[in-house]
Design an enzyme around this catalytic site. Structure first.
Site, PDB file in Angstrom:
ATOM      1  N   HIS A 261       0.615  -5.505  13.234  1.00 50.36           N
ATOM      2  CA  HIS A 261      -0.680  -5.823  12.306  1.00 50.36           C
ATOM      3  C   HIS A 261      -0.060  -6.679  11.155  1.00 50.36           C
ATOM      4  O   HIS A 261      -0.052  -6.115  10.220  1.00 50.36           O
ATOM      5  CB  HIS A 261      -1.567  -4.723  11.833  1.00 50.36           C
ATOM      6  CG  HIS A 261      -2.384  -4.005  13.002  1.00 50.36           C
ATOM      7  ND1 HIS A 261      -2.027  -2.861  13.635  1.00 50.36           N
ATOM      8  CD2 HIS A 261      -3.492  -4.374  13.603  1.00 50.36           C
ATOM      9  CE1 HIS A 261      -2.919  -2.519  14.554  1.00 50.36           C
ATOM     10  NE2 HIS A 261      -3.844  -3.329  14.446  1.00 50.36           N
TER      11      HIS A 261
ATOM     12  N   ASP B 143      -9.586  -9.373  19.561  1.00 41.50           N
ATOM     13  CA  ASP B 143      -8.989  -8.224  18.732  1.00 41.50           C
ATOM     14  C   ASP B 143      -8.165  -7.357  20.256  1.00 41.50           C
ATOM     15  O   ASP B 143      -7.188  -7.021  20.037  1.00 41.50           O
ATOM     16  CB  ASP B 143      -9.704  -7.376  18.210  1.00 41.50           C
ATOM     17  CG  ASP B 143      -8.681  -7.035  16.713  1.00 41.50           C
ATOM     18  OD1 ASP B 143      -7.850  -7.366  16.717  1.00 41.50           O
ATOM     19  OD2 ASP B 143      -9.647  -6.004  16.403  1.00 41.50           O
TER      20      ASP B 143
ATOM     21  N   ASP C 172      -8.002  -7.745   9.736  1.00 38.30           N
ATOM     22  CA  ASP C 172      -6.617  -6.838   9.357  1.00 38.30           C
ATOM     23  C   ASP C 172      -6.216  -6.920   8.033  1.00 38.30           C
ATOM     24  O   ASP C 172      -4.946  -6.655   7.851  1.00 38.30           O
ATOM     25  CB  ASP C 172      -5.831  -6.686  10.666  1.00 38.30           C
ATOM     26  CG  ASP C 172      -6.324  -6.010  11.749  1.00 38.30           C
ATOM     27  OD1 ASP C 172      -7.210  -5.280  11.466  1.00 38.30           O
ATOM     28  OD2 ASP C 172      -5.905  -6.361  12.994  1.00 38.30           O
TER      29      ASP C 172
HETATM   30  P1  AMP Z   1      -7.011  -3.720  15.414  1.00 37.26           P
HETATM   31  O1  AMP Z   1      -6.475  -2.735  14.988  1.00 37.26           O
HETATM   32  O2  AMP Z   1      -7.982  -4.486  14.324  1.00 37.26           O
HETATM   33  O3  AMP Z   1      -6.093  -4.993  15.860  1.00 37.26           O
HETATM   34  O4  AMP Z   1      -7.735  -3.304  16.694  1.00 37.26           O
HETATM   35  C1  AMP Z   1      -7.689  -3.378  17.946  1.00 37.26           C
HETATM   36  C2  AMP Z   1      -7.529  -2.271  18.712  1.00 37.26           C
HETATM   37  O5  AMP Z   1      -7.108  -2.651  20.089  1.00 37.26           O
HETATM   38  C3  AMP Z   1      -6.576  -1.140  18.046  1.00 37.26           C
HETATM   39  O6  AMP Z   1      -6.975   0.060  18.254  1.00 37.26           O
HETATM   40  C4  AMP Z   1      -5.474  -1.483  18.857  1.00 37.26           C
HETATM   41  O7  AMP Z   1      -4.344  -0.539  18.597  1.00 37.26           O
HETATM   42  C5  AMP Z   1      -5.642  -1.881  20.161  1.00 37.26           C
HETATM   43  N1  AMP Z   1      -4.934  -2.832  21.005  1.00 37.26           N
HETATM   44  C6  AMP Z   1      -4.735  -3.946  20.844  1.00 37.26           C
HETATM   45  N2  AMP Z   1      -3.877  -4.584  21.961  1.00 37.26           N
HETATM   46  C7  AMP Z   1      -3.501  -3.506  22.355  1.00 37.26           C
HETATM   47  C8  AMP Z   1      -2.089  -3.158  23.283  1.00 37.26           C
HETATM   48  N3  AMP Z   1      -1.736  -4.257  23.870  1.00 37.26           N
HETATM   49  N4  AMP Z   1      -2.081  -1.843  23.741  1.00 37.26           N
HETATM   50  C9  AMP Z   1      -2.722  -0.725  23.099  1.00 37.26           C
HETATM   51  N5  AMP Z   1      -3.866  -1.017  22.182  1.00 37.26           N
HETATM   52  C10 AMP Z   1      -4.047  -2.380  21.709  1.00 37.26           C
HETATM   53 MG    MG Z   2      -8.400  -3.669  12.801  1.00 35.90          MG
HETATM   54 ZN    ZN Z   3      -6.762  -6.771  14.816  1.00 38.75          ZN
END
Ligand code: AMP
Ligand code: MG
Ligand code: ZN
Length: 465
Positions: free
Chosen positions: A194, A363, A237
């Site tokens: 992030h 995302d 983020d």
């Molecule tokens: P963000 O935290 O705003 O990026 O929200 C995206 C969500 O998708 C979060 O819960 C991340 O942990 C999840 N996420 C995105 N890419 C992956 C990945 N490759 N493996 C596991 N979780 C992911």
């Molecule tokens: Mg987020």
């Molecule tokens: Zn994100």
């Protein structure tokens, strides 16, 4: 009907002019021609005025009457689909006439549509090879980072989008530059996932979905919506601390207390963004908008960023299913009906729903990318989870899902994410937008690759026993 014809004629004229100015490198759409055309008839006068507005002045929402008069493809200014259409015509022309049109790109088009708009010089100074495949689904933000340096990476994505979508008609350029630099600095670089690169990736990916995925051909977002959506991507983020909502809630973190355990991080990202905007006039990207416009922009950005909380995933999925079932959509057939039968929503509400879906798609999109890019994100996201797991161990808290480095491998975590979350969502949205097929192809390829890696892991484990 007559008015409609005048618009078509005026648009054709504009296209020809545009072609001429590119082919013969004349740098102006002549004022005398505009005046000549205006004299032709009252309808033509109206149409040309509208087109002048289209290319120069800040967008006001076109009122309903005008909107009905326009052919659908011209219904909004700076329609991305339309720009792509012009681009295609020009590319064909380039093939036919040889290489007279050099370095053809959206930015050339925008400046040709209206040479009076000064496109920021710094942006034009960015060498072509740096941004050469910025609109492609194979674009790698890691490569951009290598070429331009970390402090410039998010900024360059931002500058590109700011220019090609014409946001300079809404936001003063120097303010945007201050803002995007401050946003980039506000991301915590030591977070493996992030951070500013993730923000740049989401922003670029959203552009790919709108253009290559042809999502905007249906959703038809105008410049306000596009601006709100892209700003949301850039900040979505902002200041992320590298741990999840649950971690903050379980630790009575001050941020969780402030937002009463509800979409804690997402509220934080958007509130911190507006704190930045309001902190000093040099960051106030809304200073050129009137009160109604900036309030609308704020509302849209809040909605987009809050919708990135995964708790809305199921609800967005059901909404897409409902759209598909009610309109008998399959492989792109009948998709247009979504914006004809609005299910009791206003058109703007339907557009906002799709903006929320777009940012959420971007995302969770890393598994839809070529494996070389996805595997870097996968490692980064899992490493961030593991770091949280380490903290949880230290604090004597139960270790969160996917966060235990001793029991969850990267392939396990990724197969779960692909199969449980991403494939369903993207396959569903692909029914509405068949040009997103490249995402599905990558998803299945990546699933295969991680399955192989998981099997390898298991064999090695067996050997060790
Ligand atoms: P963000 O935290 O705003 O990026 O929200 C995206 C969500 O998708 C979060 O819960 C991340 O942990 C999840 N996420 C995105 N890419 C992956 C990945 N490759 N493996 C596991 N979780 C992911
Ligand atoms: Mg987020
Ligand atoms: Zn994100």
């Amino acid at each position: 009907m007559e008015k409609k014809n005048a618009y078509v004629k005026a648009m054709d004229w504009l296209r020809n002019e545009l072609m001429e100015s590119l082919l013969f490198k004349s740098d102006e759409l002549t004022l005398s021609k505009i005046n000549e055309l205006k004299k032709e008839s009252k309808d033509m006068q109206y149409a040309v005025s509208w087109l002048e507005e289209y290319s120069t002045i800040k967008l006001k929402d076109i009122d309903k009457e005008q909107e009905d008069l326009l052919p659908s493809s011209y219904s909004k200014r700076r329609d991305v689909g339309d720009i792509n259409e012009i681009k295609n015509i020009l590319l064909k022309e380039k093939e036919r006439k040889g290489s007279k049109i050099l370095n053809l790109s959206s930015k050339t088009l925008i400046s040709s549509i209206n040479p009076n708009i000064s496109i920021d010089n710094k942006f034009l100074d960015i060498p072509e090879e740096i941004i050469d495949n910025i609109e492609d689904s194979t674009f790698s933000i890691f490569k951009l980072d290598e070429k331009v340096g970390r402090e410039n990476t998010l900024g360059i994505i931002g500058y590109y989008i700011f220019n090609v979508y014409g946001f300079y008609t809404l936001i003063k350029y120097p303010i945007f530059e201050n803002f995007i630099k401050a946003v980039s600095r506000g991301y915590i670089r030591k977070n493996p996932y992030h951070n500013d690169l993730h923000a740049g990736d989401i922003t670029q990916t959203c552009m790919v979905f709108l253009n290559k995925g042809k999502m905007n051909n249906l959703i038809n977002l105008d410049i306000y919506n596009l601006c709100a959506l892209f700003i949301s991507c850039m900040v979505h983020d902002f200041k992320h601390p590298g741990v999840t909502n649950n971690f903050l809630i379980n630790n009575n973190d001050p941020i969780a207390i402030r937002y009463n355990d509800k979409s804690v991080l997402e509220n934080y990202h958007v509130a911190e963004t507006f704190n930045l905007i309001n902190s000093h006039s040099e960051y106030n990207i809304f200073s050129d908008l009137d009160k109604t416009e900036s309030a609308l922009m704020r509302k849209k950005i809040i909605k987009c960023v809050l919708s990135t909380d995964m708790v809305h995933h199921a609800e967005q999925f059901s909404f897409l299913k409902m759209c598909i079932d009610k309109n008998s959509i399959s492989k792109g057939n009948n998709s247009y009906k979504i914006f004809e039968h609005l299910e009791g929503l206003k058109k703007s509400e339907m557009q906002q729903n799709f903006m929320d879906i777009l940012i959420h798609m971007a995302d969770i999109s890393n598994p839809t990318k070529p494996f070389e890019i996805y595997s870097i994100w996968a490692e980064r996201v899992m490493n961030e989870f593991y770091l949280q797991g380490d903290k949880e161990k230290e604090l004597g808290l139960p270790i969160s899902f996917l966060c235990d480095r001793d029991t969850t491998t990267i392939p396990q975590g990724q197969l779960g994410f692909i199969e449980g979350v991403v494939i369903h969502f993207f396959s569903t949205i692909n029914e509405i937008f068949p040009d997103l097929q490249f995402c599905i192809d990558n998803l299945y390829e990546n699933k295969k690759r991680f399955k192989e890696l998981k099997e390898q892991d298991e064999k090695e484990k067996e050997k060790k026993k």
